[in-house]
Scaffold this motif. Structure first.
Motif, mmCIF file in Angstrom:
data_model
loop_
_atom_site.group_PDB
_atom_site.id
_atom_site.type_symbol
_atom_site.label_atom_id
_atom_site.label_comp_id
_atom_site.label_asym_id
_atom_site.label_seq_id
_atom_site.Cartn_x
_atom_site.Cartn_y
_atom_site.Cartn_z
ATOM 1 N N UNK A 64 0.827 -1.213 0.000
ATOM 2 C CA UNK A 64 0.000 0.000 0.000
ATOM 3 C C UNK A 64 0.860 1.261 0.000
ATOM 4 N N UNK A 65 2.116 1.128 0.463
ATOM 5 C CA UNK A 65 2.997 2.297 0.480
ATOM 6 C C UNK A 65 3.982 2.304 -0.681
ATOM 7 N N UNK A 71 8.587 6.078 -5.159
ATOM 8 C CA UNK A 71 8.176 6.881 -4.013
ATOM 9 C C UNK A 71 6.716 6.671 -3.680
ATOM 10 N N UNK A 72 6.297 7.234 -2.545
ATOM 11 C CA UNK A 72 4.917 7.058 -2.083
ATOM 12 C C UNK A 72 3.906 7.595 -3.085
ATOM 13 N N UNK A 73 4.297 8.629 -3.842
ATOM 14 C CA UNK A 73 3.364 9.214 -4.798
ATOM 15 C C UNK A 73 3.104 8.290 -5.992
ATOM 16 N N UNK A 74 3.966 7.299 -6.175
ATOM 17 C CA UNK A 74 3.760 6.354 -7.268
ATOM 18 C C UNK A 74 3.054 5.077 -6.827
ATOM 19 N N UNK A 75 2.791 4.918 -5.533
ATOM 20 C CA UNK A 75 2.055 3.761 -5.036
ATOM 21 C C UNK A 75 0.624 3.802 -5.562
ATOM 22 N N UNK A 76 -0.015 2.656 -5.654
ATOM 23 C CA UNK A 76 -1.326 2.647 -6.295
ATOM 24 C C UNK A 76 -2.386 3.457 -5.550
ATOM 25 N N UNK A 212 5.870 -7.157 -15.791
ATOM 26 C CA UNK A 212 6.446 -8.377 -15.225
ATOM 27 C C UNK A 212 7.604 -7.981 -14.324
ATOM 28 N N UNK A 213 7.304 -7.695 -13.058
ATOM 29 C CA UNK A 213 8.319 -7.215 -12.127
ATOM 30 C C UNK A 213 9.406 -8.261 -11.912
ATOM 31 N N UNK A 214 9.029 -9.534 -11.821
ATOM 32 C CA UNK A 214 10.003 -10.591 -11.537
ATOM 33 C C UNK A 214 11.085 -10.689 -12.616
ATOM 34 N N UNK A 215 10.703 -10.509 -13.866
ATOM 35 C CA UNK A 215 11.652 -10.701 -14.966
ATOM 36 C C UNK A 215 12.230 -9.397 -15.513
ATOM 37 N N UNK A 216 11.909 -8.293 -14.868
ATOM 38 C CA UNK A 216 12.483 -7.018 -15.305
ATOM 39 C C UNK A 216 13.971 -6.972 -14.964
ATOM 40 N N UNK A 223 11.106 1.074 -12.452
ATOM 41 C CA UNK A 223 10.183 1.453 -13.523
ATOM 42 C C UNK A 223 9.037 0.450 -13.623
ATOM 43 N N UNK A 224 9.359 -0.832 -13.494
ATOM 44 C CA UNK A 224 8.337 -1.868 -13.633
ATOM 45 C C UNK A 224 7.369 -1.860 -12.447
ATOM 46 N N UNK A 225 7.880 -1.614 -11.251
ATOM 47 C CA UNK A 225 7.011 -1.510 -10.070
ATOM 48 C C UNK A 225 6.075 -0.316 -10.214
ATOM 49 N N UNK A 226 6.606 0.810 -10.690
ATOM 50 C CA UNK A 226 5.758 1.983 -10.920
ATOM 51 C C UNK A 226 4.667 1.675 -11.945
ATOM 52 N N UNK A 227 5.035 0.935 -12.986
ATOM 53 C CA UNK A 227 4.054 0.574 -14.011
ATOM 54 C C UNK A 227 2.973 -0.331 -13.417
ATOM 55 N N UNK A 228 3.390 -1.278 -12.574
ATOM 56 C CA UNK A 228 2.417 -2.154 -11.920
ATOM 57 C C UNK A 228 1.448 -1.353 -11.069
#
Length: 249
Positions: A64-65, A71-76, A212-216, A223-228
């Motif tokens: 959630x964070x 950063x926190x502003x990119x969390x969902x 695909x965070x695991x295979x990034x 970048x991939x986490x932000x996209x997720x």
């Protein structure tokens, strides 16, 4: 030639209707199959929006964070607040986040009770099940906590959307994920809550090569986490918008 023109004129209204429907159709978030977004009516959220304020509570564990992102502003939850503010411009959207690493549903329940004691939340988004899945805890502990939390949220006059466990190849290979997913589906059906399947969506995005965070590569993990997080926020926003629309019908 005249016959062809008459036929074209006859089919023009139907063609126009199809074009309009296509233009109005909403693409599923990040290309996920549309059937993975299953809205339920959200009457409390709809009423709150009509009154001018949509107070939202997001409860969960670490994600959630937005760990691993920029950063926190990119969390969902933060992205969701922006999307809902754009979707409902006449309402003031307030998203409050509660949660921390390694928290299970019983811990979330205490946070929900505390948050609701401090004021009404028209919509609660409760992500659960991932920590329980990793630890292999008793499924009944998860469902009992969700049942108690759903009852408290209903008493407060709010709507509830559950978010099931995150998807990963490691989790799929090393834990009994389906038992917890089944439990959350059953809990949603029993309480009337919505169910946003992070697991199915993340699986679909990985299979499509969208996220695909695991295979990034290591240098692109952030970048991939932000996209997720962006994709999750878009999916939740769509589910909420459709749920509000259903409640207004």
């Amino acid at each position: 030639m005249r016959t062809m023109r008459r036929r074209a004129a006859r089919f023009a209204p139907a063609l126009l209707l199809l074009l309009l429907l296509a233009a109005g159709a909403r693409a599923a978030p990040c290309g996920a199959p549309d059937e993975l977004i299953e809205p339920v009516p959200l009457p409390a959220a709809a009423a709150a929006i009509s009154a001018g304020t949509l107070p939202v509570l997001v409860v969960g564990s670490a994600s959630v964070s937005g760990p691993g992102g920029s950063g926190a502003e990119s969390a969902y939850p933060a992205r969701l607040e922006t999307l809902l503010s754009a979707a409902f411009p006449r309402a003031r959207v307030e998203v409050v986040v509660r949660g921390a690493r390694s928290m299970v549903a019983a811990d979330h329940l205490a946070l929900i009770r505390e948050a609701l004691a401090g004021g009404r939340r028209a919509l609660v988004l409760w992500q659960a099940g991932t920590v329980e899945t990793v630890r292999g805890t008793d499924v009944a502990e998860l469902t009992d906590a969700i049942q108690a939390g759903a009852e408290r949220i209903e008493e407060s006059g709010g709507d509830l959307i559950l978010l099931d466990p995150q998807w990963s190849r490691f989790l799929r290979a090393n834990a009994d994920v389906e038992s917890y997913r089944d439990a959350m589906r059953a809990a949603a059906a029993a309480t009337g809550a919505g169910l946003f399947s992070r697991y199915a969506l993340m699986n679909a995005w990985a299979e499509a090569g969208t996220v695909d965070v695991e295979r990034a590569p290591q240098g692109l993990k952030v970048v991939e986490v932000d996209k997720l997080n962006r994709c999750l926020a878009e999916g939740l926003a769509e589910m909420i918008e459709r749920g509000v629309a259903e409640a207004r019908r």
